[in-house]
Design a protein around this motif. Structure first.
Motif, PDB file in Angstrom:
ATOM      1  N   MET A   1       2.604   1.611  -3.457  1.00  0.00           N
ATOM      2  CA  MET A   1       1.764   2.123  -4.545  1.00  0.00           C
ATOM      3  C   MET A   1       1.706   3.657  -4.514  1.00  0.00           C
ATOM      4  O   MET A   1       1.736   4.305  -5.550  1.00  0.00           O
ATOM      5  N   ALA A   2       1.611   4.234  -3.308  1.00  0.00           N
ATOM      6  CA  ALA A   2       1.545   5.695  -3.229  1.00  0.00           C
ATOM      7  C   ALA A   2       2.908   6.333  -3.485  1.00  0.00           C
ATOM      8  O   ALA A   2       2.999   7.428  -4.027  1.00  0.00           O
ATOM      9  N   ALA A   3       3.981   5.638  -3.105  1.00  0.00           N
ATOM     10  CA  ALA A   3       5.309   6.236  -3.231  1.00  0.00           C
ATOM     11  C   ALA A   3       5.901   6.028  -4.628  1.00  0.00           C
ATOM     12  O   ALA A   3       6.679   6.850  -5.091  1.00  0.00           O
ATOM     13  N   GLN A   4       5.564   4.922  -5.278  1.00  0.00           N
ATOM     14  CA  GLN A   4       6.173   4.621  -6.578  1.00  0.00           C
ATOM     15  C   GLN A   4       5.210   4.025  -7.591  1.00  0.00           C
ATOM     16  O   GLN A   4       5.206   4.422  -8.744  1.00  0.00           O
TER      17      GLN A   4
ATOM     18  N   GLY B   1       0.827  -1.209   0.000  1.00  0.00           N
ATOM     19  CA  GLY B   1       0.000   0.000   0.000  1.00  0.00           C
ATOM     20  C   GLY B   1       0.858   1.253   0.000  1.00  0.00           C
ATOM     21  O   GLY B   1       0.600   2.208  -0.734  1.00  0.00           O
ATOM     22  N   PHE B   2       1.894   1.252   0.811  1.00  0.00           N
ATOM     23  CA  PHE B   2       2.835   2.373   0.849  1.00  0.00           C
ATOM     24  C   PHE B   2       3.543   2.496  -0.495  1.00  0.00           C
ATOM     25  O   PHE B   2       3.670   3.581  -1.054  1.00  0.00           O
TER      26      PHE B   2
ATOM     27  N   SER C   1       1.942   4.017  -8.330  1.00  0.00           N
ATOM     28  CA  SER C   1       1.026   4.853  -9.104  1.00  0.00           C
ATOM     29  C   SER C   1       1.797   5.791 -10.013  1.00  0.00           C
ATOM     30  O   SER C   1       1.384   6.077 -11.140  1.00  0.00           O
ATOM     31  N   LEU C   2       2.944   6.262  -9.535  1.00  0.00           N
ATOM     32  CA  LEU C   2       3.741   7.192 -10.341  1.00  0.00           C
ATOM     33  C   LEU C   2       4.232   6.516 -11.617  1.00  0.00           C
ATOM     34  O   LEU C   2       4.178   7.090 -12.704  1.00  0.00           O
TER      35      LEU C   2
END
Lengths: 83, 663
Positions: A51-54, A48-49, A56-57
């Protein structure tokens, strides 16, 4: 073949909505499941972390290069590409 | 004849871009190595720092001066000759501000998972730029964003509204950038802050004044290279030292694991207060889910509405290149943003493992460097030196004599700035980071300044007052206005106005609510008409501004008016009444009252930074309803929208002074 503005625009809109939906998914929806995803750990990253940190980007970057190519194809096939 | 010769020289320049910038990058590395050798030979740090700052600024200035131009099309849109990849780099530098460079990692350090809202918000918006806006604006052939509003929505009133929104959101932003140059220069070089601000101003003007967009483009590419090297190098070295792999973005997963273990052991050893410790990967410790997603939403829409970004895509040679260019922009921006969380994790690991838990008498030396400039507090005082810290900690009842997490307050800016020292790297790397931070702040300031000044000179002066102005006069006015705006922004920055980050954050919501609905519907909905767009802009922007200003500067009144929508708890409501009474008796209590009121002056708990959450839907709704209630746009406008949607063919707007390449 005579360029058909209506068909060109329909296909353009379709591609936009596909990209828009992917954008919604990677911007918001996937992060709503952060607790569930965090139970999976890869290379030390709770997913989950990650995905938000890398994650999705990376998805955004890949999406945009794909979009540029697909829209270009539409323009070419429908006869609206720049020469 | 002269301009034909200039065009040929430019053509040579464009076809040699790869070689020129490779040479430049090589030269930059050589420069870093020379300074590193000088440092080893005993040249004092101070000179190394000055070397970095002045030499890089000198290079940008030279590029700016070489790129001077006497043509309107070059001044406003760089002759529409910038290839996708280079425009992507320039946009990256344009986009990543001093605050992103210096503060982003620190925000992630402090907020953990919740800080990732910024990482997501400042990248995902580019998807919207690419699929909804940029290619169409490029086809339109505008010089400025307000140009589009005027052409699509019946003339100068819509233009004026767009200019007002543009100036409101860009001016605070550019002030923040110039402020950042002052902060960076004063911290690294020990320059006086005010002097540093004006040095920054000179740097900015040298880059932008003579060549407008053309000069800013080529300096921004140069600045991007400096800033990305400066950002990546320290953390790559750190990752290699710690884990043997030069890919910090991959190895910080291990750091996160270690941080998790340390968080637990610090709590069991009494080194951290479980009530205030925010576990690094735990979601929603600072923002609740509503605010987390609202922030992402507002930052993304704001990204897609900020004129200084959108206007970069006016410079590509074609619509196709504009699309590719957005993808490249995001790629170059991504390189920094996906590294920022690695900085945060490594710094946190260092603080948790080697700073916290040491006896006060054996505290890490590097803390004092930042304590001396007010960025690190220990036991409630600036960590100026060991004596001050010892004295302060011994005053705390029951202090165990070892540094606890709650004793330490770190300013977010420290994280990136201190990484070279934490990794034990020579000073030259710290100087490099300073040069990177300056490049980030200067390049963003250039872009913003140009957006404001161009709107004033092209939209207000040329389009509204003097439609027959000759080329020469247009360019003189453009430059004079540029200098005036720059001086005004530098002066404002030199007064150190309120919190820099909050000012920047406002810009996103203001741009999102004021520009996005009319812009997107103007392209995607033929039925959108002048009345709808004008009212939508006024209402969306006005509403957003009302929420921002009301919740921040008139919090008690805002709360009382809207108390039924506030998320205040009964305890908070009681405290409000109590403090209000205290304020009525003793004016000294009013600051505390206002501060408390700010925490509850809201609608459904939405923070002020996400004001566009209300303004944006309202803007869309207004345009939709009003447009449907009034007459459809003329056939001419509708045909124009059709033409905008097709890549092939001429641009819609044609400027008599624009000498632009064919095709």
């Amino acid at each position: 073949m005579q360029p058909d503005g209506t068909r060109h625009w329909r296909r353009t809109k379709h591609l936009m909505w596909v990209m828009f939906t992917l954008w919604l998914f990677f911007s918001f929806i996937i992060h709503m499941f952060v607790y569930q995803l965090n139970s999976i750990v890869i290379f030390g990253f709770p997913l989950g972390f990650y995905m938000a940190a890398q994650g999705s980007l990376i998805a955004f970057v890949v999406m945009l290069f794909t979009f540029a190519r697909l829209q270009d194809n539409i323009d070419r096939q429908e006869g609206f590409a720049e020469e | 004849m002269e301009s034909a010769a200039a065009n040929k020289a430019d053509g040579d320049f464009i076809s040699n871009l790869g070689r020129i910038y490779t040479l430049y990058t090589g030269g930059f590395f050589a420069f870093v190595i020379v300074l590193a050798i000088l440092e080893q030979l005993g040249v004092p740090n101070e000179y190394i720092g000055y070397g970095f700052v002045f030499l890089t600024i000198a290079v940008y200035a030279v590029i700016g001066v070489i790129s001077r131009t006497a043509e309107v099309g070059e001044y406003y849109v760089a002759g529409r000759r910038v290839p996708a990849v280079y425009n992507g780099m320039a946009t990256g530098a344009d986009w990543m501000s001093g605050a992103s460079f210096v503060g982003m990692a620190g925000t992630l350090f402090l907020l953990g998972y919740d800080g990732l809202a910024f990482v997501l918000g400042w990248t995902g918006g580019y998807v919207l730029v690419a699929i909804l806006i940029a290619p169409f604006l490029r086809k339109f052939g505008a010089f400025t964003v307000p140009d589009f509003f005027a052409e699509r929505y019946g003339g100068n009133f819509a233009r004026l509204l767009a200019v007002i929104v543009l100036v409101c959101c860009s001016f605070t932003y550019v002030t923040a950038q110039i402020y950042a140059t002052g902060i960076i220069a004063s911290r690294f070089l020990g320059m006086d802050f005010t002097i540093a601000v004006y040095v920054g101003l000179v740097g900015i003007l040298l880059c932008s004044m003579l060549g407008g967009m053309k000069a800013v483009t080529w300096t921004q590419v140069a600045q991007y290279i400096v800033l990305i090297v400066a950002y990546l190098l320290p953390v790559v070295i750190l990752s290699t030292q710690k884990y043997g792999i030069p890919l910090p973005q991959l190895t910080y997963g291990q750091a996160i694991q270690e941080i998790g273990l340390l968080e637990q052991s610090m709590v069991t050893n009494g080194l951290a207060d479980p009530a205030t410790l925010k576990p690094h990967v735990k979601p929603f410790t600072t923002y609740d889910p509503l605010n987390f997603f609202a922030l992402i939403f507002c930052l993304m829409i704001g990204t897609a509405s900020l004129p200084h970004i959108l206007m970069r895509y006016f410079t590509t040679p074609s619509v196709r290149e504009a699309r590719k260019s957005v993808a490249w922009s995001l790629f170059f921006i991504f390189l920094l943003y996906f590294t920022a969380p690695a900085y945060a994790a490594f710094a946190k690991l260092e603080v948790y493992s080697d700073v916290v838990g040491r006896p006060i008498s054996d505290i890490r030396e590097w803390l004092f460097n930042y304590g001396a400039i007010g960025l690190i507090k220990v036991c409630g005082v600036d960590a100026v030196n060991l004596e001050a810290v010892k004295a302060a900690c011994s005053n705390i009842a029951g202090h165990p004599g070892v540094l606890r997490l709650q004793d330490l307050v770190i300013d977010p800016d420290v994280i990136v700035l201190s990484t070279p020292e934490i990794a034990g790297l020579p000073y030259v790397i710290a100087g490099l980071v300073a040069a990177g931070g300056l490049a980030a702040a200067l390049s963003t300031a250039d872009g913003l300044l140009l957006a404001i000044a161009n709107a004033l000179s092209h939209d207000i002066y040329y389009k509204m007052f003097d439609k027959n102005a000759p080329t020469f006069r247009r360019l003189v006015v453009a430059r004079v206005l540029l200098v005036l705006v720059a001086v005004a922004a530098a002066y404002t920055a030199s007064t150190k106005p309120a919190d820099i980050l909050s000012m920047v954050a406002w810009a996103f919501s203001l741009a999102a609510a004021g520009i996005f609905p009319a812009l997107v519907l103007g392209i995607w909905w033929k039925r959108a008409n002048t009345m709808g767009a004008v009212l939508g802009m006024i209402i969306g922007f006005g509403f957003c501004a009302y929420y921002l200003v009301g919740t921040r500067y008139f919090a008690p009144g805002f709360y009382e008016t809207w108390s039924f929508l506030s998320n205040a708890t009964p305890a908070q409501i009681a405290k409000f009444a109590e403090l209000q009474a205290a304020c009525a008796v003793d004016a000294a209590q009013c600051a505390a009252f206002d501060k408390h009121a700010q925490t509850i002056a809201n609608w459904w708990g939405v923070r002020n930074i996400s004001a566009a959450l209300f303004g944006l839907p309202l803007g869309f709704l207004t345009i939709w309803i009003v447009s449907l209630l009034t007459a459809a746009p003329s056939q001419k406008i509708q045909d124009m929208v059709d033409a905008t949607r097709q890549a092939a063919g001429d641009t819609i707007i044609k400027d008599k002074d624009a000498i632009l390449p064919p095709g």
